[in-house]
Design an enzyme around this catalytic site. Sequence first.
Site, PDB file in Angstrom:
ATOM      1  N   HIS A  80       0.836  -1.226   0.142  1.00 34.42           N
ATOM      2  CA  HIS A  80       0.014  -0.079  -0.009  1.00 34.42           C
ATOM      3  C   HIS A  80       0.713   1.230   0.119  1.00 34.42           C
ATOM      4  O   HIS A  80       0.175   2.539  -0.219  1.00 34.42           O
ATOM      5  CB  HIS A  80      -0.915  -0.085   1.161  1.00 34.42           C
ATOM      6  CG  HIS A  80      -0.225   0.133   2.752  1.00 34.42           C
ATOM      7  ND1 HIS A  80       0.545  -0.780   3.191  1.00 34.42           N
ATOM      8  CD2 HIS A  80      -0.089   1.303   3.362  1.00 34.42           C
ATOM      9  CE1 HIS A  80       1.022  -0.349   4.092  1.00 34.42           C
ATOM     10  NE2 HIS A  80       0.706   0.899   4.468  1.00 34.42           N
TER      11      HIS A  80
ATOM     12  N   HIS B 191       2.017   7.105   0.211  1.00 33.41           N
ATOM     13  CA  HIS B 191       1.186   6.175   1.210  1.00 33.41           C
ATOM     14  C   HIS B 191      -0.196   6.378   0.122  1.00 33.41           C
ATOM     15  O   HIS B 191      -0.979   7.221   0.237  1.00 33.41           O
ATOM     16  CB  HIS B 191       0.816   6.673   2.614  1.00 33.41           C
ATOM     17  CG  HIS B 191       0.320   5.576   3.139  1.00 33.41           C
ATOM     18  ND1 HIS B 191      -1.201   5.475   3.239  1.00 33.41           N
ATOM     19  CD2 HIS B 191       0.589   4.780   4.166  1.00 33.41           C
ATOM     20  CE1 HIS B 191      -1.274   4.471   4.034  1.00 33.41           C
ATOM     21  NE2 HIS B 191      -0.197   4.216   4.766  1.00 33.41           N
TER      22      HIS B 191
END
Length: 871
Positions: free
Chosen positions: A62, A77
């Site tokens: 992620h 992120h």
Amino acid sequence: MNELKLYAPIDCEVESIENLNDGVFSEKMLGDGIFLKPLKDVEEFYSVFSAGSIEQIFNTKHAFFEKSSEGPIVLVHIGLDTVTLKGSPFNYNVTEKQIVNLNSKIVDVNMREIKESNLRTETAIVFDEESFNGWKISNIKKGKVKKGDEILTLTFEGIKREITKIDFKEALEKGLDDRDRFSIIADEIYSLVGGESNYNKYYNCITRLRFDIKDKSKINENEIKKISLVKGFNWSGNELQIIFGGAVNRVREAYDKYIKIKDSGEFDLKTGGKKYLPNKKSFANKAMDMFKGIILPCLPVFLGTALITATKAILEITGVIEVVNTGSIYSNYNIFEVILFTLAYSSSSFLTIFICYSTVRYFNGNGIYGLMVGVIISAPLLFRGILQFAPGTEQAIGMGAWSYPIWQTKSFVEPNGLPVVWLKLGGMPNSLIAGIGAGYLVVKSQNFFTKIIPGNASMVLIPPSIILSVGVSMFLILGPMIGFLETFLGQMVGLLIKVPWGIDRFIFGLLWPMLVITGAHVSLLMIITLPRIMDPGNVNIAIPLLTCIFCSALGQMGVGIGLLFKSKDPKVKENIYGALPASIFGISEPMMYGVNLPNGKAFFYACFATACGSLAIGVTGGNNWPQGGNGILSIINSLGPDASVTSLLSNMFGWIVTLGVGITLSLLLVKNRADEKSIISSTNRYIRRLFTKNNIVLPQVVEKNMTALEQLMTKENKKLIKDLEQKYSKLRTLEIKISKLEIDLNSKRNVLSKKFNKLRGKKDQATLITLLEKINEIQNSTITKKYVDQANILKKEIDQLNIQYNTLLDNLTKLYELIIVDVKKPLNYEFIDEFTKMYFNGVQSMNIYFDNVKSQKVNINKKDLYNLNIQ
């Protein structure tokens, strides 16, 4: 000022990080930055820098870290709380350490899946705080942008320093921490690594303090990085490596004291781990490892008095002071002469004590027992046990060590001369062999008596048991054996003198440095100089073999000078510079023990250089008379009472030959570190031989990959490694300089803090305020700033080169791993994994040399490699 642009990785909207309102990124807990609002259901994320590399990809995919070629690192992120999706929406097109640019597609992301999981798709881009120091964000382009558009600018304004100031009232009330800096660091490290229960062992190498950690989760990495003097931080498996540079030995000593095991065997302090195949490592390799492990901690003994000894030699030869030696009657000299002699020779005259202690520590015994036995077998009480008289008189001319002859015969060199003592009882003050032997026996005795003596009686019974068992063994068995060896060598030298054409000096010069190591040179020198001892006033007694002794110091010096030009390790260079003055004045031990022996082959090249120079003197007729000094001052010895210019020129010619051969051999043959391609090629040869010897056809795919592996070491890649090596070396030099300055500042601060604490109970506040101002001034000193800035620039340059270097390492590693897999298929051989270690050590040679990674122990010797048989 440097500027760095950040580019949009996708089509999106750009917003300030404060507006994300997630409670983490918006509070800048993970650093300053921006966030993006993706515009499509499926996004292709590209690089945010025009030139950079992928530092890390999270296991859950992620998020990833991307590092700019200029230094700053960003965390990208993707989405909020998307860690819970366990990587499902993410498909990466790159790998870690891969070089990227604006055309590099990093990851494909299914935004629809994130939305369907009721998670937010906003993507935070924040800067890693450590790499961001000195940079400032400006020109944020908010609103909608296209992929590849500039979205902000970073400007480098220089590293910001925090000014800290100690509060006077608080200092007056609580006092100042006046411990030395290393004690404070030891205290901090202990708690930050999780305490004594969280590691199996610890040790240090040249630059790093290393811990074998049990539970990584207990390690406070961020706080460790903040410790003063810490230069870096690294993990190698479960081994925690805290990089201190040149200050690591001081930190290690402080840590030893802190946990109160400085002189105990509670932990394994050696650098080696468990051996994979211990019975397959050659005796020579084991002996060399042991030798280095024992000698290296004793370097201060050899290097510490070098300058003092050289000064003493100058003062003696110039007539400023009288010549004082271990056999002198000290009441005949003034106090300055005796004190100078004591400073110069006390530690080196009882070398056995230090070697015994270091041996016990190496084998994980109690160091106090080592010191105890070392002192006993050195026998300082017997060191001056008998008077020496002038021949035919009762006039005492000196003192000698006491010994008790057991067996003596006529000399087979000079049958009509003095009898030869083959076996004797006495002290062993200057013997490397005796020190190692005694230390080993101490550890064995300690382990044995610890098992059989009850705990409540151990403090009373174990020490005398060790003294009796080891002391008796050394005095009655090993000591006489060493004496026999020394006498035998002396007789051999006596025969050697009779060999013509300078060959005697070649052999003597070759062997002399090795005799210095064993300690046999002391007795041998007495045998050689016996004619002078018997007739000390006769200046006409020439002893040709003594011309070899200065050549020995020059041989060690020549190889050391060669290493000075070749070595990239500033610590080695520091040792060489420290040993040079002693070598010039004929003292070979500092260069021998401090530089050449730890290198291994360098020592033997120095022996050969000594032999060549000695041969040159022998062939040209050089000689040695008694009225000169040591080292360069032996020019007077070379002239003799009749001022023989021929002898002087002969000696000088030999000295030049010795230096020349030593420097040449060092420059041509001594390697700083293993060459990548040579180790790869030799490993390939061993594998080919394994197949040939066992009549098995080498698979074509293996041959193909072996060739590809060697071909990767192109001129360009070799130049890359050389450039990186030079920058690492410069960085090491700067770090050592910074450490020295920081240690000096800490020492001054420590003195002032103690003075402040001593006076704070009194009412003279003006003095206290002045002291505190000085302490604050030291605490915020900028004396190291110039070097720190240079080091930071070098680190940035190293980071840029490491992007290419790590790609090369990845390619090399993939190839040799394929080779090992394909070799294992047709063979079922226990040593195959040893080839993996050999490849690793070759590929990682530079990283191993600079202590970035730890070498892997190869537990198979060359003899086994050339006689491999899978049957």
